[in-house]
Design a protein around this motif. Structure first.
Motif, mmCIF file in Angstrom:
data_model
loop_
_atom_site.group_PDB
_atom_site.id
_atom_site.type_symbol
_atom_site.label_atom_id
_atom_site.label_comp_id
_atom_site.label_asym_id
_atom_site.label_seq_id
_atom_site.Cartn_x
_atom_site.Cartn_y
_atom_site.Cartn_z
ATOM 1 N N PHE A 46 40.386 60.500 -15.490
ATOM 2 C CA PHE A 46 39.601 59.271 -15.521
ATOM 3 C C PHE A 46 39.624 58.640 -16.907
ATOM 4 O O PHE A 46 39.553 57.425 -17.056
ATOM 5 C CB PHE A 46 38.158 59.570 -15.110
ATOM 6 C CG PHE A 46 37.863 59.222 -13.681
ATOM 7 C CD1 PHE A 46 38.765 59.527 -12.682
ATOM 8 C CD2 PHE A 46 36.686 58.588 -13.338
ATOM 9 C CE1 PHE A 46 38.501 59.212 -11.359
ATOM 10 C CE2 PHE A 46 36.403 58.264 -12.020
ATOM 11 C CZ PHE A 46 37.316 58.583 -11.031
ATOM 12 N N GLY A 47 39.715 59.482 -17.924
ATOM 13 C CA GLY A 47 39.697 58.978 -19.291
ATOM 14 C C GLY A 47 40.883 58.110 -19.641
ATOM 15 O O GLY A 47 40.860 57.393 -20.649
ATOM 16 N N THR A 48 41.932 58.157 -18.814
ATOM 17 C CA THR A 48 43.109 57.330 -19.090
ATOM 18 C C THR A 48 42.947 55.906 -18.575
ATOM 19 O O THR A 48 43.776 55.043 -18.878
ATOM 20 C CB THR A 48 44.361 57.949 -18.445
ATOM 21 O OG1 THR A 48 44.222 57.925 -17.011
ATOM 22 C CG2 THR A 48 44.561 59.384 -18.915
ATOM 23 N N LEU A 49 41.903 55.656 -17.783
ATOM 24 C CA LEU A 49 41.725 54.324 -17.204
ATOM 25 C C LEU A 49 41.129 53.361 -18.224
ATOM 26 O O LEU A 49 40.255 53.719 -19.009
ATOM 27 C CB LEU A 49 40.807 54.390 -15.981
ATOM 28 C CG LEU A 49 41.283 55.234 -14.800
ATOM 29 C CD1 LEU A 49 40.264 55.161 -13.673
ATOM 30 C CD2 LEU A 49 42.643 54.783 -14.322
ATOM 31 N N ASP A 50 41.608 52.134 -18.181
ATOM 32 C CA ASP A 50 41.023 51.058 -18.973
ATOM 33 C C ASP A 50 39.937 50.408 -18.125
ATOM 34 O O ASP A 50 40.223 49.636 -17.210
ATOM 35 C CB ASP A 50 42.101 50.042 -19.353
ATOM 36 C CG ASP A 50 41.559 48.908 -20.203
ATOM 37 O OD1 ASP A 50 40.327 48.829 -20.388
ATOM 38 O OD2 ASP A 50 42.369 48.088 -20.670
ATOM 39 N N TRP A 51 38.677 50.719 -18.421
ATOM 40 C CA TRP A 51 37.568 50.250 -17.590
ATOM 41 C C TRP A 51 37.260 48.777 -17.811
ATOM 42 O O TRP A 51 36.420 48.205 -17.118
ATOM 43 C CB TRP A 51 36.332 51.115 -17.832
ATOM 44 C CG TRP A 51 36.551 52.501 -17.297
ATOM 45 C CD1 TRP A 51 36.963 53.589 -17.994
ATOM 46 C CD2 TRP A 51 36.429 52.923 -15.933
ATOM 47 N NE1 TRP A 51 37.099 54.674 -17.156
ATOM 48 C CE2 TRP A 51 36.778 54.297 -15.889
ATOM 49 C CE3 TRP A 51 36.055 52.283 -14.751
ATOM 50 C CZ2 TRP A 51 36.759 55.030 -14.704
ATOM 51 C CZ3 TRP A 51 36.035 53.018 -13.575
ATOM 52 C CH2 TRP A 51 36.384 54.372 -13.557
ATOM 53 N N GLU A 52 37.940 48.150 -18.760
ATOM 54 C CA GLU A 52 37.824 46.701 -18.925
ATOM 55 C C GLU A 52 38.705 45.956 -17.925
ATOM 56 O O GLU A 52 38.650 44.729 -17.851
ATOM 57 C CB GLU A 52 38.215 46.303 -20.358
ATOM 58 C CG GLU A 52 37.338 46.910 -21.439
ATOM 59 C CD GLU A 52 35.884 46.495 -21.304
ATOM 60 O OE1 GLU A 52 35.643 45.303 -21.031
ATOM 61 O OE2 GLU A 52 35.004 47.361 -21.460
ATOM 62 N N ARG A 53 39.519 46.699 -17.177
ATOM 63 C CA ARG A 53 40.439 46.077 -16.221
ATOM 64 C C ARG A 53 40.074 46.429 -14.781
ATOM 65 O O ARG A 53 40.929 46.491 -13.907
ATOM 66 C CB ARG A 53 41.873 46.533 -16.520
ATOM 67 C CG ARG A 53 42.398 46.069 -17.869
ATOM 68 C CD ARG A 53 43.643 46.842 -18.270
ATOM 69 N NE ARG A 53 44.705 46.739 -17.267
ATOM 70 C CZ ARG A 53 45.733 47.582 -17.186
ATOM 71 N NH1 ARG A 53 45.815 48.608 -18.032
ATOM 72 N NH2 ARG A 53 46.656 47.416 -16.260
ATOM 73 N N ILE A 54 38.785 46.612 -14.520
ATOM 74 C CA ILE A 54 38.323 46.976 -13.184
ATOM 75 C C ILE A 54 37.921 45.712 -12.416
ATOM 76 O O ILE A 54 37.357 44.776 -12.973
ATOM 77 C CB ILE A 54 37.139 47.953 -13.277
ATOM 78 C CG1 ILE A 54 37.561 49.219 -14.026
ATOM 79 C CG2 ILE A 54 36.611 48.299 -11.887
ATOM 80 C CD1 ILE A 54 38.701 49.978 -13.396
ATOM 81 N N ASN A 55 38.197 45.713 -11.129
ATOM 82 C CA ASN A 55 37.857 44.608 -10.224
ATOM 83 C C ASN A 55 38.461 43.270 -10.647
ATOM 84 O O ASN A 55 37.768 42.245 -10.705
ATOM 85 C CB ASN A 55 36.337 44.469 -10.072
ATOM 86 C CG ASN A 55 35.797 45.316 -8.944
ATOM 87 O OD1 ASN A 55 36.447 45.506 -7.926
ATOM 88 N ND2 ASN A 55 34.599 45.841 -9.129
ATOM 89 N N PRO A 56 39.757 43.229 -10.912
ATOM 90 C CA PRO A 56 40.373 41.931 -11.216
ATOM 91 C C PRO A 56 40.456 41.059 -9.965
ATOM 92 O O PRO A 56 40.583 41.558 -8.843
ATOM 93 C CB PRO A 56 41.773 42.322 -11.694
ATOM 94 C CG PRO A 56 42.071 43.586 -10.947
ATOM 95 C CD PRO A 56 40.754 44.318 -10.858
#
Length: 301
Positions: free
Chosen positions: A48-58
């Motif tokens: 999960f730590g590899t995900l960019d959470w600023e790019r969720i729900n585009p």
């Protein structure tokens, strides 16, 4: 037919976004979409730590519709939803309804074959593609694509699917429509914080309706007219969805308010859309035959 590529993305619905394209009233448009993780998850062992959470729900867009002015209603007729060959699900600590009981994050890749989702080696789930995020730009402050509201947004309503027409408010010139967060299948509630998240494409036909003052969003399909509402608390969302349907029956169908409440208590269905977003979403469904018997024509909506 106009197509919008899946790299034309926004992470909030905003009047300040420049439109990626302009189309005329009545145009058919194809929106190509990423999944809610912007296709970042590729395997079940991924951290999960590899995900960019600023790019969720585009959301793909926004699209400017010529002739759509503030105060109008935008009718989004959903012609088809086509999904990719693999979806993803995830849950874990602090995610979803049971996030306080889960000790670690879980990712499940879900292949799509032969018209079904292969949830496991023994379980198959029928496909029921729907749109999680769809909305117009609000007139005020930007709203994250992860948050639902009167403008639409992350309503996660299972009824927003092919064959339905979603009615959204036009708050700014051109409406600035965007959509994304498709699900190959999702149950009411979205209790794990996700459905089967998946990339795909949505084909819609857009119509601008002048002079209507319904409480929006609303949705019309072959069987029902549906009022959708989102609030901080689920009970508040349920109450407002009910009130919005009563307003429709009173204002557009000529019913007395008390009579409309009685009709909903006898024939309406109050349902949960989702309970996991910053605002919760509920809907009131009424078989459209009752509105038609009262003289309302959905063909002229």
């Amino acid at each position: 037919m106009f197509e919008i590529a899946s790299d034309k993305l926004v992470y909030a619905l905003s009047q300040n976004h420049a439109p990626v394209a302009r189309v005329t009233n009545g145009e058919t448009v194809v929106f190509h979409t990423c999944d809610c993780f912007q296709n970042q998850i590729t395997h079940e062992e991924q951290e999960f730590g590899t995900l960019d959470w600023e790019r969720i729900n585009p959301a793909t867009g926004p699209l400017f519709i010529e002739g759509a002015d503030p105060g109008d209603t935008l009718a989004v007729e959903i012609l088809s939803i086509d999904v990719a060959e693999q979806g993803v699900m995830t849950t874990g600590p602090n995610l979803g309804v049971l996030g306080d009981e889960l000790a670690e994050n879980v990712i499940r890749m879900v292949p799509i074959r032969d018209g079904v989702a292969h949830f496991s080696s023994s379980l198959r789930i029928p496909l029921s593609p729907m749109i999680g995020v769809i909305g117009t730009a609000p007139a005020g402050a930007d709203v994250s694509c992860g948050t639902p509201g009167d403008h639409g947004g992350n309503m996660d309503c299972t009824k927003i699917r092919a064959g339905a027409t979603l009615l959204l408010p036009v708050n700014v010139p051109g409406a600035l429509l965007a959509m994304g967060d498709l699900h190959a299948a999702m149950a009411d509630g979205e209790v794990a914080v996700c459905g089967i998240e998946i990339a795909g494409k949505v084909t819609v036909r857009l119509h601008v309706i002048k002079g209507k003052t319904w409480k929006l969003p609303m949705l019309i399909d072959a069987e029902h007219v549906i009022a959708i509402a989102s609030e901080e608390r689920l009970d508040e969302a349920a109450e407002r969805a009910t009130k919005n349907m009563v307003d429709f029956l009173e204002g557009s169908c000529g019913m007395e308010r008390a009579e409309a409440v009685l009709l909903l208590s006898a024939a309406g269905s109050l349902r949960i859309c989702q309970v996991v977003d910053p605002k919760k979403t509920a809907r009131m469904e009424l078989p459209r035959v009752y509105a038609e018997q009262l003289g309302f024509s959905f063909a002229n909506a």
